[in-house]
Design an enzyme around this catalytic site. Sequence first.
Site, PDB file in Angstrom:
ATOM      1  N   LYS A  13     -10.817   3.761   1.082  1.00 18.12           N
ATOM      2  CA  LYS A  13     -10.078   2.572   0.679  1.00 18.12           C
ATOM      3  C   LYS A  13     -10.742   1.961  -0.565  1.00 18.12           C
ATOM      4  O   LYS A  13     -10.072   1.567  -1.519  1.00 18.12           O
ATOM      5  CB  LYS A  13     -10.059   1.551   1.821  1.00 18.12           C
ATOM      6  CG  LYS A  13      -9.222   0.332   1.495  1.00 18.12           C
ATOM      7  CD  LYS A  13      -9.680  -0.898   2.227  1.00 18.12           C
ATOM      8  CE  LYS A  13      -9.134  -0.998   3.618  1.00 18.12           C
ATOM      9  NZ  LYS A  13      -9.453  -2.318   4.218  1.00 18.12           N
ATOM     10  N   ASP A  73      -7.201  -6.186   3.729  1.00 14.29           N
ATOM     11  CA  ASP A  73      -6.978  -5.832   5.130  1.00 14.29           C
ATOM     12  C   ASP A  73      -5.601  -5.205   5.202  1.00 14.29           C
ATOM     13  O   ASP A  73      -4.641  -5.726   4.630  1.00 14.29           O
ATOM     14  CB  ASP A  73      -7.066  -7.042   6.059  1.00 14.29           C
ATOM     15  CG  ASP A  73      -7.206  -6.580   7.506  1.00 14.29           C
ATOM     16  OD1 ASP A  73      -8.256  -5.995   7.845  1.00 14.29           O
ATOM     17  OD2 ASP A  73      -6.258  -6.768   8.302  1.00 14.29           O
ATOM     18  N   GLY A 157      -6.530   7.795   6.528  1.00 18.24           N
ATOM     19  CA  GLY A 157      -5.844   7.084   7.609  1.00 18.24           C
ATOM     20  C   GLY A 157      -4.532   7.750   8.007  1.00 18.24           C
ATOM     21  O   GLY A 157      -4.473   8.949   8.265  1.00 18.24           O
ATOM     22  N   TYR A 158      -3.474   6.950   8.019  1.00 20.02           N
ATOM     23  CA  TYR A 158      -2.164   7.416   8.476  1.00 20.02           C
ATOM     24  C   TYR A 158      -1.356   8.097   7.373  1.00 20.02           C
ATOM     25  O   TYR A 158      -0.189   8.451   7.594  1.00 20.02           O
ATOM     26  CB  TYR A 158      -1.369   6.233   9.053  1.00 20.02           C
ATOM     27  CG  TYR A 158      -2.034   5.555  10.235  1.00 20.02           C
ATOM     28  CD1 TYR A 158      -1.845   6.030  11.538  1.00 20.02           C
ATOM     29  CD2 TYR A 158      -2.874   4.457  10.064  1.00 20.02           C
ATOM     30  CE1 TYR A 158      -2.456   5.424  12.632  1.00 20.02           C
ATOM     31  CE2 TYR A 158      -3.493   3.841  11.151  1.00 20.02           C
ATOM     32  CZ  TYR A 158      -3.285   4.319  12.429  1.00 20.02           C
ATOM     33  OH  TYR A 158      -3.893   3.730  13.502  1.00 20.02           O
ATOM     34  N   ASP A 159      -1.931   8.296   6.185  1.00 15.87           N
ATOM     35  CA  ASP A 159      -1.174   8.882   5.067  1.00 15.87           C
ATOM     36  C   ASP A 159      -0.460  10.195   5.424  1.00 15.87           C
ATOM     37  O   ASP A 159       0.688  10.394   5.012  1.00 15.87           O
ATOM     38  CB  ASP A 159      -2.085   9.116   3.850  1.00 15.87           C
ATOM     39  CG  ASP A 159      -2.312   7.853   3.034  1.00 15.87           C
ATOM     40  OD1 ASP A 159      -1.498   6.920   3.128  1.00 15.87           O
ATOM     41  OD2 ASP A 159      -3.326   7.806   2.299  1.00 15.87           O
ATOM     42  N   LYS A 182       0.310   7.748  -5.516  1.00 17.84           N
ATOM     43  CA  LYS A 182       0.175   6.805  -4.396  1.00 17.84           C
ATOM     44  C   LYS A 182      -0.097   5.393  -4.918  1.00 17.84           C
ATOM     45  O   LYS A 182       0.542   4.436  -4.478  1.00 17.84           O
ATOM     46  CB  LYS A 182      -0.930   7.250  -3.423  1.00 17.84           C
ATOM     47  CG  LYS A 182      -1.055   6.279  -2.246  1.00 17.84           C
ATOM     48  CD  LYS A 182      -2.154   6.606  -1.240  1.00 17.84           C
ATOM     49  CE  LYS A 182      -2.250   5.463  -0.200  1.00 17.84           C
ATOM     50  NZ  LYS A 182      -3.395   5.587   0.704  1.00 17.84           N
ATOM     51  N   HIS A 187       1.433  -0.045  -0.934  1.00 15.14           N
ATOM     52  CA  HIS A 187       1.188  -1.423  -0.504  1.00 15.14           C
ATOM     53  C   HIS A 187      -0.023  -2.017  -1.230  1.00 15.14           C
ATOM     54  O   HIS A 187       0.005  -3.142  -1.721  1.00 15.14           O
ATOM     55  CB  HIS A 187       0.969  -1.434   1.006  1.00 15.14           C
ATOM     56  CG  HIS A 187      -0.034  -0.433   1.524  1.00 15.14           C
ATOM     57  ND1 HIS A 187      -0.084   0.868   1.075  1.00 15.14           N
ATOM     58  CD2 HIS A 187      -1.048  -0.541   2.416  1.00 15.14           C
ATOM     59  CE1 HIS A 187      -1.066   1.505   1.696  1.00 15.14           C
ATOM     60  NE2 HIS A 187      -1.670   0.674   2.516  1.00 15.14           N
TER      61      HIS A 187
HETATM   62  O1  ITT Z   1     -12.241  -3.453   6.775  1.00 14.09           O
HETATM   63  P1  ITT Z   1     -12.772  -2.511   5.733  1.00 14.09           P
HETATM   64  O2  ITT Z   1     -14.254  -2.480   5.649  1.00 14.09           O
HETATM   65  O3  ITT Z   1     -12.137  -2.710   4.384  1.00 14.09           O
HETATM   66  O4  ITT Z   1     -12.334  -0.989   6.159  1.00 14.09           O
HETATM   67  P2  ITT Z   1     -11.340  -0.589   7.364  1.00 14.09           P
HETATM   68  O5  ITT Z   1     -11.095   0.876   7.320  1.00 14.09           O
HETATM   69  O6  ITT Z   1     -11.844  -1.175   8.651  1.00 14.09           O
HETATM   70  O7  ITT Z   1     -10.002  -1.292   6.922  1.00 14.09           O
HETATM   71  P3  ITT Z   1      -9.021  -2.246   7.740  1.00 14.09           P
HETATM   72  O8  ITT Z   1      -9.787  -3.059   8.704  1.00 14.09           O
HETATM   73  O9  ITT Z   1      -8.187  -2.953   6.706  1.00 14.09           O
HETATM   74  O10 ITT Z   1      -8.111  -1.228   8.532  1.00 14.09           O
HETATM   75  C1  ITT Z   1      -7.153  -0.511   7.820  1.00 14.09           C
HETATM   76  C2  ITT Z   1      -6.718   0.740   8.559  1.00 14.09           C
HETATM   77  O11 ITT Z   1      -5.303   0.898   8.355  1.00 14.09           O
HETATM   78  C3  ITT Z   1      -5.005   2.196   7.921  1.00 14.09           C
HETATM   79  N1  ITT Z   1      -4.583   2.160   6.505  1.00 14.09           N
HETATM   80  C4  ITT Z   1      -4.692   1.121   5.629  1.00 14.09           C
HETATM   81  N2  ITT Z   1      -4.282   1.466   4.416  1.00 14.09           N
HETATM   82  C5  ITT Z   1      -3.912   2.753   4.495  1.00 14.09           C
HETATM   83  C6  ITT Z   1      -3.409   3.681   3.562  1.00 14.09           C
HETATM   84  O12 ITT Z   1      -3.249   3.385   2.288  1.00 14.09           O
HETATM   85  N3  ITT Z   1      -3.140   4.907   3.991  1.00 14.09           N
HETATM   86  C7  ITT Z   1      -3.325   5.246   5.264  1.00 14.09           C
HETATM   87  N4  ITT Z   1      -3.809   4.450   6.214  1.00 14.09           N
HETATM   88  C8  ITT Z   1      -4.097   3.194   5.837  1.00 14.09           C
HETATM   89  C9  ITT Z   1      -6.280   3.011   8.093  1.00 14.09           C
HETATM   90  O13 ITT Z   1      -6.278   3.562   9.380  1.00 14.09           O
HETATM   91  C10 ITT Z   1      -7.383   1.965   7.985  1.00 14.09           C
HETATM   92  O14 ITT Z   1      -8.532   2.324   8.687  1.00 14.09           O
HETATM   93 MG    MG Z   2     -11.936  -3.189   8.927  1.00 15.05          MG
END
Ligand code: ITT
Ligand code: MG
Length: 204
Positions: A13, A73, A157-159, A182, A187
Site C-alpha cells: 500500500k 484506511d 490484498g483483494y486485487d 491501477k 479508489h
Molecule cells: O493500516 P496500514 O498500516 O496502512 O496497513 P493495512 O494493510 O492494515 O491497511 P488497512 O488497515 O487500511 O486495511 C486495508 C485492507 O483492505 C484491503 N485493500 C485496501 N486497498 C486495497 C487495494 O488497493 N487492493 C486490494 N486490497 C486492498 C487489503 O486487504 C488491506 O489489507
Molecule cells: Mg491497518
Amino acid sequence: MSSVLLASRNGKKLAELQRVVDAAGITGVEIVGLDAVPDYPEEPETGATFEDNALIKARAGAKAIGIPCLADDSGIAVDALNGMPGVLSARWSGRHGDDPANNALLLAQLSDTPDERRGAAFVSACALVLPGGTETVVRGEWRGRVLREERGPHGFGYDPLFAPDDEIADGRSAAELSPAEKDGLSHRGKALAQLVPALRALAG
Ligand SMILES: O=P(O)(O)OP(=O)(O)OP(=O)(O)OC[C@H]1O[C@@H](n2cnc3c(O)ncnc32)[C@H](O)[C@@H]1O
Ligand SMILES: [Mg+2]
C-alpha cells in the site's frame, strides 16, 4: 523542503501511495516512510468508518513525529455482504494482513451468490493531519465485481478477486492491470488526487 510522513505499515500500500504522490509532481515536499523516522506504537484501528481510521493513523503519526502525516484506511465493501468486510478488510479471516486467507474466506462466503449480485467497491479514505491540528480527509471509491477465482500477479490484498467496472479494464482483475493503470482508476488514486492541493500548499 518540507517533509510529509506517509504512515502505512503495509509495504505494498505504501508503494502505491508513494507512486501516486510522485506522479502528481509536487515540488518542495519530501515524502518519508515510517522506516525513516523513530518507531512509534501502532494505534488500534477502532473507528466505525474508513475516515475515522485514516484520521486515527494520521493523528498518531503527526503527534509522534511532529511533521504533517498522511494515512490511508481502505478496504472492500461487498454489496451482498451489506458492505462488509469494510473496515475489517485487513483482518477478515482473523489474521491481520493474511491476503490468501482473507481472499479464500470472501470467495467461500460468496460461493452461492450469482454473478448479477457480486457487485462491490474498493474504498479509500486518506487523511492529512498537520501538527498544528489542521485535518483534511477525503474518500475515493472504485466499483466492480467479485470474481469466482483469483487472477493476476500485481497489486495486493483483494486485487486478484476484483474486476473493475471501468470499460478500459475489459474484464481484467485489478491484479491484471499494470501498476500505472491501477493508480489511474483506483479508489486510492481518486482519494489522493483530492489531497494534491493540500500537499502542494505545504511546499516551501
Ligand atoms: O493500516 P496500514 O498500516 O496502512 O496497513 P493495512 O494493510 O492494515 O491497511 P488497512 O488497515 O487500511 O486495511 C486495508 C485492507 O483492505 C484491503 N485493500 C485496501 N486497498 C486495497 C487495494 O488497493 N487492493 C486490494 N486490497 C486492498 C487489503 O486487504 C488491506 O489489507
Ligand atoms: Mg491497518
